[in-house]
Design an enzyme around this catalytic site. Sequence first.
Site, PDB file in Angstrom:
ATOM      1  N   ASN A   1     -14.904  -2.962   4.783  1.00  9.99           N
ATOM      2  CA  ASN A   1     -13.977  -2.906   5.909  1.00  9.99           C
ATOM      3  C   ASN A   1     -14.614  -2.116   7.048  1.00  9.99           C
ATOM      4  O   ASN A   1     -15.218  -1.078   6.824  1.00  9.99           O
ATOM      5  CB  ASN A   1     -12.671  -2.254   5.443  1.00  9.99           C
ATOM      6  CG  ASN A   1     -11.720  -1.923   6.576  1.00  9.99           C
ATOM      7  OD1 ASN A   1     -11.229  -0.803   6.663  1.00  9.99           O
ATOM      8  ND2 ASN A   1     -11.444  -2.870   7.445  1.00  9.99           N
ATOM      9  N   GLY A   2     -14.474  -2.638   8.259  1.00  7.33           N
ATOM     10  CA  GLY A   2     -14.948  -1.905   9.420  1.00  7.33           C
ATOM     11  C   GLY A   2     -15.651  -2.770  10.447  1.00  7.33           C
ATOM     12  O   GLY A   2     -16.680  -3.393  10.148  1.00  7.33           O
ATOM     13  N   ASP A   3     -15.061  -2.882  11.644  1.00  7.75           N
ATOM     14  CA  ASP A   3     -15.682  -3.517  12.812  1.00  7.75           C
ATOM     15  C   ASP A   3     -15.819  -5.039  12.719  1.00  7.75           C
ATOM     16  O   ASP A   3     -16.624  -5.626  13.447  1.00  7.75           O
ATOM     17  CB  ASP A   3     -17.067  -2.917  13.098  1.00  7.75           C
ATOM     18  CG  ASP A   3     -17.017  -1.419  13.345  1.00  7.75           C
ATOM     19  OD1 ASP A   3     -15.938  -0.909  13.662  1.00  7.75           O
ATOM     20  OD2 ASP A   3     -18.067  -0.762  13.221  1.00  7.75           O
TER      21      ASP A   3
ATOM     22  N   LYS B   1      -7.964   1.934  -1.615  1.00 10.36           N
ATOM     23  CA  LYS B   1      -8.671   1.902  -0.321  1.00 10.36           C
ATOM     24  C   LYS B   1      -9.212   3.303  -0.049  1.00 10.36           C
ATOM     25  O   LYS B   1      -8.471   4.281  -0.070  1.00 10.36           O
ATOM     26  CB  LYS B   1      -7.693   1.491   0.777  1.00 10.36           C
ATOM     27  CG  LYS B   1      -8.216   1.663   2.222  1.00 10.36           C
ATOM     28  CD  LYS B   1      -9.165   0.556   2.615  1.00 10.36           C
ATOM     29  CE  LYS B   1      -9.715   0.774   4.024  1.00 10.36           C
ATOM     30  NZ  LYS B   1      -8.706   0.753   5.077  1.00 10.36           N
TER      31      LYS B   1
ATOM     32  N   GLN C   1       0.842  -1.187   0.000  1.00 10.24           N
ATOM     33  CA  GLN C   1       0.000   0.000   0.000  1.00 10.24           C
ATOM     34  C   GLN C   1       0.879   1.239   0.000  1.00 10.24           C
ATOM     35  O   GLN C   1       1.770   1.371   0.841  1.00 10.24           O
ATOM     36  CB  GLN C   1      -0.931   0.035   1.217  1.00 10.24           C
ATOM     37  CG  GLN C   1      -1.917   1.202   1.157  1.00 10.24           C
ATOM     38  CD  GLN C   1      -2.812   1.283   2.375  1.00 10.24           C
ATOM     39  OE1 GLN C   1      -2.361   1.625   3.453  1.00 10.24           O
ATOM     40  NE2 GLN C   1      -4.092   0.958   2.194  1.00 10.24           N
TER      41      GLN C   1
ATOM     42  N   HIS D   1     -13.852   1.523   3.578  1.00 10.63           N
ATOM     43  CA  HIS D   1     -13.983   1.559   5.035  1.00 10.63           C
ATOM     44  C   HIS D   1     -15.252   2.341   5.364  1.00 10.63           C
ATOM     45  O   HIS D   1     -15.439   3.457   4.887  1.00 10.63           O
ATOM     46  CB  HIS D   1     -12.760   2.234   5.657  1.00 10.63           C
ATOM     47  CG  HIS D   1     -12.812   2.319   7.153  1.00 10.63           C
ATOM     48  ND1 HIS D   1     -12.323   1.312   7.952  1.00 10.63           N
ATOM     49  CD2 HIS D   1     -13.307   3.257   7.990  1.00 10.63           C
ATOM     50  CE1 HIS D   1     -12.506   1.651   9.231  1.00 10.63           C
ATOM     51  NE2 HIS D   1     -13.100   2.829   9.269  1.00 10.63           N
TER      52      HIS D   1
ATOM     53  N   ARG E   1      -8.118  -3.447  12.317  1.00  6.71           N
ATOM     54  CA  ARG E   1      -7.920  -3.487  13.779  1.00  6.71           C
ATOM     55  C   ARG E   1      -8.260  -4.850  14.370  1.00  6.71           C
ATOM     56  O   ARG E   1      -7.621  -5.300  15.329  1.00  6.71           O
ATOM     57  CB  ARG E   1      -8.775  -2.414  14.450  1.00  6.71           C
ATOM     58  CG  ARG E   1      -8.283  -0.993  14.285  1.00  6.71           C
ATOM     59  CD  ARG E   1      -9.220  -0.032  15.008  1.00  6.71           C
ATOM     60  NE  ARG E   1     -10.583  -0.141  14.508  1.00  6.71           N
ATOM     61  CZ  ARG E   1     -11.675   0.163  15.198  1.00  6.71           C
ATOM     62  NH1 ARG E   1     -11.579   0.569  16.448  1.00  6.71           N
ATOM     63  NH2 ARG E   1     -12.875   0.064  14.659  1.00  6.71           N
TER      64      ARG E   1
ATOM     65  N   CYS F   1      -6.362   7.089   4.679  1.00  5.56           N
ATOM     66  CA  CYS F   1      -5.667   7.474   5.901  1.00  5.56           C
ATOM     67  C   CYS F   1      -6.229   8.789   6.447  1.00  5.56           C
ATOM     68  O   CYS F   1      -6.264   9.796   5.746  1.00  5.56           O
ATOM     69  CB  CYS F   1      -4.173   7.611   5.652  1.00  5.56           C
ATOM     70  SG  CYS F   1      -3.219   7.951   7.160  1.00  5.56           S
TER      71      CYS F   1
END
Length: 315
Positions: A162-164, A100, A30, A130, A186, A61
Site C-alpha cells: 500500500n502506498g502511492d 494493516k 477494520q 503501508h 488515498r 493509524c
Amino acid sequence: MAVCTNLLQGQSSEWALLKRHRSEDLFGVQLEGAFPDTMTRCAELLSKTIDVDFVDVNVGCPIDLVYNKGGGCALMNRANKLEEIVRGMNYVLDAPLTVKIRTGVHEKTNLAHKIIPRLRDWGASLVTLHGRSREQRYTKVADWNYIGECAKIASPMPLFGNGDIFSFQDASKAMETGVSGIMIGRGALIKPWIFTEIKEQRHWDISSTERLEILKDYTGYGLEHWGSDTMGVERTRKFLLEWLSFLCRYIPTGLLERLPQRINERPPYYLGRDYLETLMASQNVGDWIKISEMLLGPVPANFTFLPKHKANSYK
C-alpha cells in the site's frame, strides 16, 4: 475504520459504518483499539451480529488521538499486546483476520520485517503493509523496495502493499515487487475510477459531468443509508465534503503536461475546460459547499466545515 470501544458502547453512528451495501461482493471491517479484551469482545460481537468476510486490525493509524491511547501504529511497539489482540480475535472469529501495519513508528527504524513473521505465527491470514512510517505520515514516497523484501519474509502468508498507487502504471510496478496484491487508499479517494483504469490499463480523461454523476450516486447512497430527513441530509453532506477535500486534488488527464499525475503532487490553481471542472478543482471550502448544495440543497445557517485530514493527519 470502526472504533472498538464505540461499537461496544452501542453508538449508532459507529454501527452504521458496518452496514453492508447490497452491491458489495466482499465486505470487511477494520477495527481500531488498544486492548486485547475489548478487541476480542468486539470481534466476537461482530461475528455474531453482522455478515462479514474478513476483519482487519488497524495497526497503521498515525493520528495522535489513536496513537497516544496505544492503538493504531503504537501497537507496533507493543508486541505483547498485539499478540494478545491477534490471537484473541482470531480465536473468536469465523472469518479470516487480517492486519494493516506501517514500516514502523520512526522514519529510520523499520519494524515491519520483524513483526510480519510473528503475525503469521499468531494466526493472521494476510498482512497489508503501508510503505511509510508513522513519523513520515504522507510526506515521503512509499518504500516499495522494503515492501518487496517484506513480501518474501511473509511467505507463504500473502502480503499486500500500500502506498502511492495512483495509476495503472503504479499498480503494475507495485505488483513487480512480489506482493500478493495491492491496497489503494488515498488514490481511490482522489480518483475513484482508478479501478477502471487498472482493469482497462488506460488513463481515463473523465469529464466533469461524469464525475458529477459519481457524486450523485454517492449522495443517493448516503440518503439511503442515513435517511432523507434533515439529520440524514446533513450527515450525508458531512461525508461528501470530506470526500470533496480529496477529490479536488485530481488534475484532469487532458490537462496534464505529462502522465501520470503523482499522488503527492498538489495541483496548482488552473482553469478547467468548463465551469464545473474548475469548481471541482478548487481548494476553497466554500466551493466544496457549493457542490454539496447542487446535490443536497442549501446548507443550514452558520454552517462551517473543517476537513479531518487537514486537522489531524499532517504534521
